[in-house]
Design a protein around this motif. Structure first.
Motif, PDB file in Angstrom:
ATOM      1  N   GLU A 172      28.894   9.096 -21.115  1.00  0.00           N
ATOM      2  CA  GLU A 172      29.199   8.080 -22.106  1.00  0.00           C
ATOM      3  C   GLU A 172      27.869   7.626 -22.684  1.00  0.00           C
ATOM      4  N   PHE A 173      27.800   7.573 -24.013  1.00  0.00           N
ATOM      5  CA  PHE A 173      26.576   7.133 -24.672  1.00  0.00           C
ATOM      6  C   PHE A 173      26.939   6.574 -26.037  1.00  0.00           C
ATOM      7  N   PHE A 174      25.975   5.920 -26.655  1.00  0.00           N
ATOM      8  CA  PHE A 174      26.194   5.375 -27.988  1.00  0.00           C
ATOM      9  C   PHE A 174      25.475   6.230 -29.021  1.00  0.00           C
ATOM     10  N   ALA A 175      26.160   6.495 -30.118  1.00  0.00           N
ATOM     11  CA  ALA A 175      25.579   7.128 -31.301  1.00  0.00           C
ATOM     12  C   ALA A 175      25.664   6.061 -32.382  1.00  0.00           C
ATOM     13  N   GLY A 176      24.575   5.375 -32.586  1.00  0.00           N
ATOM     14  CA  GLY A 176      24.618   4.199 -33.450  1.00  0.00           C
ATOM     15  C   GLY A 176      25.497   3.152 -32.800  1.00  0.00           C
ATOM     16  N   GLN A 177      26.499   2.664 -33.531  1.00  0.00           N
ATOM     17  CA  GLN A 177      27.415   1.647 -33.015  1.00  0.00           C
ATOM     18  C   GLN A 177      28.648   2.241 -32.344  1.00  0.00           C
ATOM     19  N   VAL A 178      28.738   3.562 -32.312  1.00  0.00           N
ATOM     20  CA  VAL A 178      29.939   4.238 -31.821  1.00  0.00           C
ATOM     21  C   VAL A 178      29.750   4.691 -30.375  1.00  0.00           C
ATOM     22  N   LYS A 179      30.701   4.303 -29.523  1.00  0.00           N
ATOM     23  CA  LYS A 179      30.672   4.759 -28.135  1.00  0.00           C
ATOM     24  C   LYS A 179      31.305   6.145 -28.056  1.00  0.00           C
ATOM     25  N   VAL A 180      30.588   7.052 -27.373  1.00  0.00           N
ATOM     26  CA  VAL A 180      31.009   8.449 -27.246  1.00  0.00           C
ATOM     27  C   VAL A 180      31.376   8.738 -25.791  1.00  0.00           C
ATOM     28  N   PHE A 181      32.501   9.404 -25.611  1.00  0.00           N
ATOM     29  CA  PHE A 181      32.945   9.896 -24.301  1.00  0.00           C
ATOM     30  C   PHE A 181      32.928  11.414 -24.412  1.00  0.00           C
ATOM     31  N   ALA A 182      32.110  12.077 -23.581  1.00  0.00           N
ATOM     32  CA  ALA A 182      31.960  13.530 -23.676  1.00  0.00           C
ATOM     33  C   ALA A 182      32.240  14.195 -22.334  1.00  0.00           C
ATOM     34  N   THR A 183      32.922  15.337 -22.371  1.00  0.00           N
ATOM     35  CA  THR A 183      33.235  16.111 -21.177  1.00  0.00           C
ATOM     36  C   THR A 183      33.512  17.550 -21.587  1.00  0.00           C
ATOM     37  N   HIS A 184      33.448  18.466 -20.616  1.00  0.00           N
ATOM     38  CA  HIS A 184      33.842  19.840 -20.933  1.00  0.00           C
ATOM     39  C   HIS A 184      35.353  19.903 -21.114  1.00  0.00           C
ATOM     40  N   GLY A 185      36.075  19.226 -20.239  1.00  0.00           N
ATOM     41  CA  GLY A 185      37.523  19.136 -20.397  1.00  0.00           C
ATOM     42  C   GLY A 185      38.343  19.785 -19.298  1.00  0.00           C
ATOM     43  N   HIS A 186      37.760  20.692 -18.525  1.00  0.00           N
ATOM     44  CA  HIS A 186      38.542  21.410 -17.518  1.00  0.00           C
ATOM     45  C   HIS A 186      39.098  20.486 -16.438  1.00  0.00           C
ATOM     46  N   ARG A 187      38.364  19.459 -16.064  1.00  0.00           N
ATOM     47  CA  ARG A 187      38.841  18.534 -15.018  1.00  0.00           C
ATOM     48  C   ARG A 187      39.949  17.609 -15.544  1.00  0.00           C
ATOM     49  N   TYR A 188      40.152  17.602 -16.844  1.00  0.00           N
ATOM     50  CA  TYR A 188      41.215  16.793 -17.448  1.00  0.00           C
ATOM     51  C   TYR A 188      42.434  17.643 -17.827  1.00  0.00           C
ATOM     52  N   GLY A 189      42.386  18.934 -17.556  1.00  0.00           N
ATOM     53  CA  GLY A 189      43.525  19.808 -17.839  1.00  0.00           C
ATOM     54  C   GLY A 189      43.848  19.941 -19.310  1.00  0.00           C
ATOM     55  N   VAL A 190      42.809  19.969 -20.170  1.00  0.00           N
ATOM     56  CA  VAL A 190      43.039  19.936 -21.618  1.00  0.00           C
ATOM     57  C   VAL A 190      43.734  21.180 -22.167  1.00  0.00           C
ATOM     58  N   LYS A 191      43.817  22.241 -21.386  1.00  0.00           N
ATOM     59  CA  LYS A 191      44.545  23.416 -21.879  1.00  0.00           C
ATOM     60  C   LYS A 191      46.052  23.202 -21.869  1.00  0.00           C
ATOM     61  N   SER A 192      46.511  22.210 -21.086  1.00  0.00           N
ATOM     62  CA  SER A 192      47.946  21.972 -21.041  1.00  0.00           C
ATOM     63  C   SER A 192      48.354  20.618 -21.628  1.00  0.00           C
ATOM     64  N   THR A 193      47.522  19.591 -21.451  1.00  0.00           N
ATOM     65  CA  THR A 193      47.845  18.273 -21.998  1.00  0.00           C
ATOM     66  C   THR A 193      46.556  17.493 -22.246  1.00  0.00           C
ATOM     67  N   MET A 194      46.588  16.629 -23.214  1.00  0.00           N
ATOM     68  CA  MET A 194      45.431  15.787 -23.533  1.00  0.00           C
ATOM     69  C   MET A 194      45.547  14.404 -22.897  1.00  0.00           C
ATOM     70  N   ASP A 254      29.331  12.922 -38.534  1.00  0.00           N
ATOM     71  CA  ASP A 254      28.504  11.924 -39.210  1.00  0.00           C
ATOM     72  C   ASP A 254      29.067  10.542 -38.939  1.00  0.00           C
ATOM     73  N   ILE A 255      28.166   9.631 -38.566  1.00  0.00           N
ATOM     74  CA  ILE A 255      28.552   8.261 -38.256  1.00  0.00           C
ATOM     75  C   ILE A 255      27.780   7.326 -39.172  1.00  0.00           C
ATOM     76  N   ARG A 256      28.521   6.507 -39.895  1.00  0.00           N
ATOM     77  CA  ARG A 256      27.950   5.464 -40.753  1.00  0.00           C
ATOM     78  C   ARG A 256      28.575   4.161 -40.300  1.00  0.00           C
ATOM     79  N   GLU A 257      27.755   3.293 -39.705  1.00  0.00           N
ATOM     80  CA  GLU A 257      28.241   2.067 -39.070  1.00  0.00           C
ATOM     81  C   GLU A 257      29.290   2.462 -38.048  1.00  0.00           C
ATOM     82  N   ASP A 258      30.570   2.081 -38.229  1.00  0.00           N
ATOM     83  CA  ASP A 258      31.589   2.484 -37.259  1.00  0.00           C
ATOM     84  C   ASP A 258      32.560   3.511 -37.846  1.00  0.00           C
ATOM     85  N   LYS A 259      32.192   4.144 -38.936  1.00  0.00           N
ATOM     86  CA  LYS A 259      33.013   5.175 -39.575  1.00  0.00           C
ATOM     87  C   LYS A 259      32.572   6.552 -39.082  1.00  0.00           C
ATOM     88  N   ILE A 260      33.552   7.368 -38.692  1.00  0.00           N
ATOM     89  CA  ILE A 260      33.275   8.684 -38.126  1.00  0.00           C
ATOM     90  C   ILE A 260      33.893   9.751 -39.018  1.00  0.00           C
TER      91      ILE A 260
END
Length: 162
Positions: A69-91, A142-148
């Motif tokens: 988890e990190f901030f890009a400007g004012q936007v909080k980012v949650f990043a992961t590869h996804g395998h531990r969340y089972g993203v191939k079957s459900t989000m 691209d992030i401008r203020e809180d617009k993504i």
């Protein structure tokens, strides 16, 4: 502020520096499956902050965190590869964790399928496979203020003059 996001390079890194030069990012992210492939990015662009996560094929990286988890400007980012969340079957699990982290931008890989979704006030981006497949891709955000604003780009541009 601009983020460039790669995932699932699987050792195919020759064109990554070209992608970075083409997009001039402020932050680089590699979401795993061969997270050590990001070494080329840190060598070529030491001045650009780089966030790197392991994937399911990164067997020697047990000490590395599964999510960042990190901030890009004012936007909080949650990043992961996804395998531990089972993203191939459900989000559901990924979206639940990202929501409760307070993230506005969610980055994940693993599926090798590029997509951009908007769910419960979050922009959810999978850059696809940046190394494998017929049309390797990456994400530019691209992030401008809180617009993504996110888009998927080809690793190798289709330029008839090249």
């Amino acid at each position: 502020m601009r983020l460039v996001v790669f995932s699932d390079t699987h050792g195919r890194v020759q064109l990554l520096p070209q992608c970075v030069r083409r997009t001039s990012p402020d932050i680089l992210v590699h979401l795993g499956d061969h997270f050590r492939d990001a070494d080329i990015l840190s060598r070529e662009f030491p001045e650009i902050p780089l966030y790197v996560l392991p994937g399911n094929c990164d067997f020697m990286s047990r000490a590395e965190p599964d999510t960042l988890e990190f901030f890009a400007g004012q936007v909080k980012v949650f990043a992961t590869h996804g395998h531990r969340y089972g993203v191939k079957s459900t989000m559901d699990s990924l979206l639940n964790s990202a929501h409760f982290s307070g993230a506005q931008l969610v980055l994940y890989g693993h599926t090798h399928i590029a997509r951009i979704d908007y769910v419960s006030g979050m922009t959810v981006v999978n850059p696809g496979s940046s190394g494998l497949g017929g049309e390797p891709s990456f994400a530019q955000i691209d992030i401008r203020e809180d617009k993504i604003a996110a888009k998927i780009l080809p690793v190798s541009p289709k330029d008839p003059y090249m």
